[in-house]
Design a protein around this motif. Structure first.
Motif, PDB file in Angstrom:
ATOM      1  N   SER A 262       2.588  -6.771   0.839  1.00  0.00           N
ATOM      2  CA  SER A 262       2.398  -7.676  -0.294  1.00  0.00           C
ATOM      3  C   SER A 262       2.086  -6.890  -1.561  1.00  0.00           C
ATOM      4  N   LEU A 263       1.268  -5.846  -1.435  1.00  0.00           N
ATOM      5  CA  LEU A 263       0.934  -5.024  -2.600  1.00  0.00           C
ATOM      6  C   LEU A 263       2.155  -4.271  -3.108  1.00  0.00           C
ATOM      7  N   GLN A 264       2.960  -3.722  -2.204  1.00  0.00           N
ATOM      8  CA  GLN A 264       4.130  -2.954  -2.624  1.00  0.00           C
ATOM      9  C   GLN A 264       5.152  -3.853  -3.338  1.00  0.00           C
ATOM     10  N   ARG A 265       5.276  -5.073  -2.901  1.00  0.00           N
ATOM     11  CA  ARG A 265       6.156  -6.003  -3.601  1.00  0.00           C
ATOM     12  C   ARG A 265       5.604  -6.319  -4.994  1.00  0.00           C
ATOM     13  N   ALA A 266       4.280  -6.420  -5.071  1.00  0.00           N
ATOM     14  CA  ALA A 266       3.672  -6.663  -6.379  1.00  0.00           C
ATOM     15  C   ALA A 266       3.841  -5.448  -7.289  1.00  0.00           C
ATOM     16  N   MET A 267       3.836  -4.250  -6.717  1.00  0.00           N
ATOM     17  CA  MET A 267       3.993  -3.040  -7.513  1.00  0.00           C
ATOM     18  C   MET A 267       5.371  -2.959  -8.159  1.00  0.00           C
ATOM     19  N   ALA A 268       6.342  -3.706  -7.609  1.00  0.00           N
ATOM     20  CA  ALA A 268       7.679  -3.740  -8.218  1.00  0.00           C
ATOM     21  C   ALA A 268       7.663  -4.497  -9.545  1.00  0.00           C
ATOM     22  N   VAL A 269       6.646  -5.310  -9.742  1.00  0.00           N
ATOM     23  CA  VAL A 269       6.515  -6.046 -11.005  1.00  0.00           C
ATOM     24  C   VAL A 269       5.779  -5.155 -12.002  1.00  0.00           C
ATOM     25  N   PRO A 270       6.361  -4.841 -13.149  1.00  0.00           N
ATOM     26  CA  PRO A 270       5.705  -3.941 -14.108  1.00  0.00           C
ATOM     27  C   PRO A 270       4.481  -4.599 -14.739  1.00  0.00           C
ATOM     28  N   ASP A 271       3.531  -3.758 -15.114  1.00  0.00           N
ATOM     29  CA  ASP A 271       2.325  -4.243 -15.772  1.00  0.00           C
ATOM     30  C   ASP A 271       2.557  -4.394 -17.275  1.00  0.00           C
ATOM     31  N   LEU A 272       1.707  -5.192 -17.883  1.00  0.00           N
ATOM     32  CA  LEU A 272       1.822  -5.508 -19.304  1.00  0.00           C
ATOM     33  C   LEU A 272       0.768  -4.726 -20.081  1.00  0.00           C
ATOM     34  N   THR A 273       1.175  -4.188 -21.220  1.00  0.00           N
ATOM     35  CA  THR A 273       0.243  -3.467 -22.088  1.00  0.00           C
ATOM     36  C   THR A 273       0.126  -4.194 -23.419  1.00  0.00           C
ATOM     37  N   LEU A 274      -1.093  -4.584 -23.792  1.00  0.00           N
ATOM     38  CA  LEU A 274      -1.362  -5.209 -25.084  1.00  0.00           C
ATOM     39  C   LEU A 274      -1.939  -4.152 -26.017  1.00  0.00           C
ATOM     40  N   GLN A 275      -1.505  -4.170 -27.279  1.00  0.00           N
ATOM     41  CA  GLN A 275      -1.944  -3.132 -28.219  1.00  0.00           C
ATOM     42  C   GLN A 275      -2.250  -3.745 -29.576  1.00  0.00           C
ATOM     43  N   ASN A 306       9.079   2.186  -0.963  1.00  0.00           N
ATOM     44  CA  ASN A 306       7.765   1.835  -0.438  1.00  0.00           C
ATOM     45  C   ASN A 306       7.759   0.475   0.248  1.00  0.00           C
ATOM     46  N   ILE A 307       8.540  -0.442  -0.267  1.00  0.00           N
ATOM     47  CA  ILE A 307       8.634  -1.763   0.358  1.00  0.00           C
ATOM     48  C   ILE A 307       9.274  -1.655   1.734  1.00  0.00           C
ATOM     49  N   GLN A 308      10.350  -0.863   1.835  1.00  0.00           N
ATOM     50  CA  GLN A 308      11.020  -0.694   3.117  1.00  0.00           C
ATOM     51  C   GLN A 308      10.109   0.012   4.124  1.00  0.00           C
ATOM     52  N   ALA A 309       9.384   1.028   3.654  1.00  0.00           N
ATOM     53  CA  ALA A 309       8.465   1.738   4.543  1.00  0.00           C
ATOM     54  C   ALA A 309       7.359   0.816   5.034  1.00  0.00           C
ATOM     55  N   ALA A 310       6.879  -0.073   4.166  1.00  0.00           N
ATOM     56  CA  ALA A 310       5.827  -1.013   4.558  1.00  0.00           C
ATOM     57  C   ALA A 310       6.329  -1.967   5.642  1.00  0.00           C
ATOM     58  N   LYS A 311       7.589  -2.392   5.549  1.00  0.00           N
ATOM     59  CA  LYS A 311       8.165  -3.269   6.573  1.00  0.00           C
ATOM     60  C   LYS A 311       8.231  -2.560   7.924  1.00  0.00           C
ATOM     61  N   VAL A 312       8.630  -1.294   7.899  1.00  0.00           N
ATOM     62  CA  VAL A 312       8.709  -0.526   9.155  1.00  0.00           C
ATOM     63  C   VAL A 312       7.325  -0.347   9.769  1.00  0.00           C
ATOM     64  N   ARG A 313       6.334  -0.090   8.944  1.00  0.00           N
ATOM     65  CA  ARG A 313       4.977   0.110   9.438  1.00  0.00           C
ATOM     66  C   ARG A 313       4.403  -1.175  10.027  1.00  0.00           C
ATOM     67  N   ILE A 314       4.816  -2.324   9.518  1.00  0.00           N
ATOM     68  CA  ILE A 314       4.383  -3.602  10.094  1.00  0.00           C
ATOM     69  C   ILE A 314       4.912  -3.729  11.522  1.00  0.00           C
ATOM     70  N   GLN A 315       6.190  -3.407  11.702  1.00  0.00           N
ATOM     71  CA  GLN A 315       6.782  -3.486  13.044  1.00  0.00           C
ATOM     72  C   GLN A 315       6.102  -2.511  14.007  1.00  0.00           C
ATOM     73  N   SER A 316       5.823  -1.300  13.514  1.00  0.00           N
ATOM     74  CA  SER A 316       5.174  -0.297  14.352  1.00  0.00           C
ATOM     75  C   SER A 316       3.766  -0.720  14.742  1.00  0.00           C
ATOM     76  N   SER A 317       3.012  -1.235  13.787  1.00  0.00           N
ATOM     77  CA  SER A 317       1.632  -1.640  14.083  1.00  0.00           C
ATOM     78  C   SER A 317       1.584  -2.805  15.051  1.00  0.00           C
ATOM     79  N   GLN A 318       2.552  -3.709  14.966  1.00  0.00           N
ATOM     80  CA  GLN A 318       2.567  -4.843  15.883  1.00  0.00           C
ATOM     81  C   GLN A 318       2.867  -4.394  17.307  1.00  0.00           C
TER      82      GLN A 318
END
Length: 417
Positions: A262-275, A306-318
């Motif tokens: 879930s975090l890695q998918r969120a990391m695909a969304v860029p952050d906003l900078t206010l100035q 990173n998203i793909q690696a996270a999916k693989v790690r989910i399968q491995s942990s299960q």
């Protein structure tokens, strides 16, 4: 001195620097003073601090620019001159897609993992404490048997040595007595070495002074209070599923992998900078104020790897969770089967037999001194008595050890749940 008198004397002799502990008292001291337990417990507080850190927002950034020297006014750092140039910028990063909350969720799971490690360590060390406690108790019981036999046999050898000097007994009888006495002394020495090891292990587990002797106390009611026959295997599986914190640790790791995806998918969304910008004299108008917004364009890097690696790690942990669940069930079933066998043997043993044998050996010793039986019969009775006493103590120890193994496999005391 009769066997019964010798046994009473040995059992009542307690070293002056001795701590007498029941199992419940040993548990309390262990939880309060064991250094490994206390150190591991601090790891939970450490991870709670990381939770606090993960909730904090990103600090704003401030940028200040000024001219170091005004050539017209000949002034260094001319902040007060209206013709001087200064720029002030303030930036604030705004994390989007709930990244902060997702990082907080991972930090909280890390705290749960630290708690899992703590309780699993507590389970392991408690099992070690209990098994060592029973080992030490029954080793002392066995030593009492050897002590009483050796004390009686030493008196007999001393009397026979005197009779041999007078020519009243043959050398072969005296030699057999001395040989058996030496054999008993050697076996007793091995038990003393085991007792020293158990004593040292308990000293570390309870964090006591090594110079103090620990004297375990086990009431007869405790030995017969619990029986494996009152347990149900399916119930034991349920208890293990709830209380095996090593299994829970693997499940929490699997949950954390889900949170990481879930975090890695969120990391695909860029952050906003206010100035916000203030420019004193560098813009087309004096005292310029401006507001800006900045964001990275997710065109080339969408965090795909990173998203793909996270999916693989989910399968491995299960898969790891499934495998370890089978291992836990196997541990429970094996401990239950072994405890049933030990319980069956313990229940079929005639406990009155040892008491009758103890009274009989006193009579045998008396008859041997009167030369009503020969040395072979005497030593045969002696050895049979020793073997029966030692085997019964070992049987009781094995039974209590098997019940502790069930508690270890389940993760809790099944008789209290």
């Amino acid at each position: 001195m009769s066997f019964s008198e010798a046994q009473t004397q040995v059992a009542s002799s307690v070293l002056p620097d001795t701590i007498r502990l029941t199992l419940a008292q040993a548990d309390e001291q262990f939880k309060a003073h064991n250094l490994t337990v206390l150190a591991t417990q601090l790891g939970i507080n450490e991870n709670k601090a990381y939770e606090i850190q993960s909730q904090l927002r990103v600090n704003p950034a401030v940028y200040v620019e000024t001219m170091p020297y005004n050539q017209q006014t000949k002034e260094v750092l001319p902040f007060r001159q209206s013709s001087a140039q200064q720029v002030v910028q303030v930036q604030q990063l705004i994390r989007l897609a709930g990244k902060r909350n997702k990082q907080l969720a991972i930090a909280r799971t890390n705290t749960e993992l630290a708690s899992d490690r703590f309780y699993d360590l507590l389970r392991t060390l408690t099992y070690q404490l209990h098994t060592t406690f029973y080992d030490l108790y029954y080793t002392r019981q066995t030593l009492n048997v050897y002590n009483e036999e050796i004390a009686t046999l030493q008196q007999t050898v001393s009397l026979y040595q005197q009779q041999y000097s007078k020519g009243n007994v043959p050398l072969k009888d005296l030699t057999r007595l001395k040989a058996y006495l030496f054999s008993l002394t050697t076996e007793r020495q091995q038990l003393l070495s085991k007792l020293i090891d158990d004593q040292a292990d308990l000293t570390v587990l309870l964090n006591t002074n090594p110079s103090v002797t620990i004297q375990p106390i086990i009431g007869s009611g405790l030995i017969n209070q619990f029986s494996v026959n009152t347990l149900n295997l399916s119930r034991l599986f349920q208890l293990a599923d709830q209380h095996r914190f090593d299994l829970k640790g693997y499940r929490d790791l699997a949950k954390q992998e889900e949170q990481n995806l879930s975090l890695q998918r969120a990391m695909a969304v860029p952050d906003l900078t206010l100035q916000g910008t203030y420019d004193r004299n560098g813009s087309y108008i004096p005292n310029y104020f401006g507001v800006g917004v900045g964001i990275n364009l997710p065109v080339l890097n969408k965090n795909q790897g990173n998203i793909q690696a996270a999916k693989v790690r989910i399968q491995s942990s299960q898969q790891t969770v499934n495998a370890y669940t089978l291992q836990v069930d196997s541990d429970v079933e094996r401990a239950y089967a072994k405890a049933q066998q030990t319980e069956q043997l313990y229940r079929t043993f005639d406990q009155q037999f040892n008491d009758d044998f103890g009274r009989l050996i006193d009579g045998v010793t008396t008859n041997y001194k009167k030369q009503n039986i020969d040395v072979v019969e005497f030593l045969d009775f002696f050895d049979s008595y020793k073997s029966s006493q030692v085997q019964f103590a070992q049987l009781q120890n094995n039974r209590m050890q098997s019940l502790e193994e069930i508690s270890f496999a389940v993760g809790t005391n099944p008789f209290q749940n």
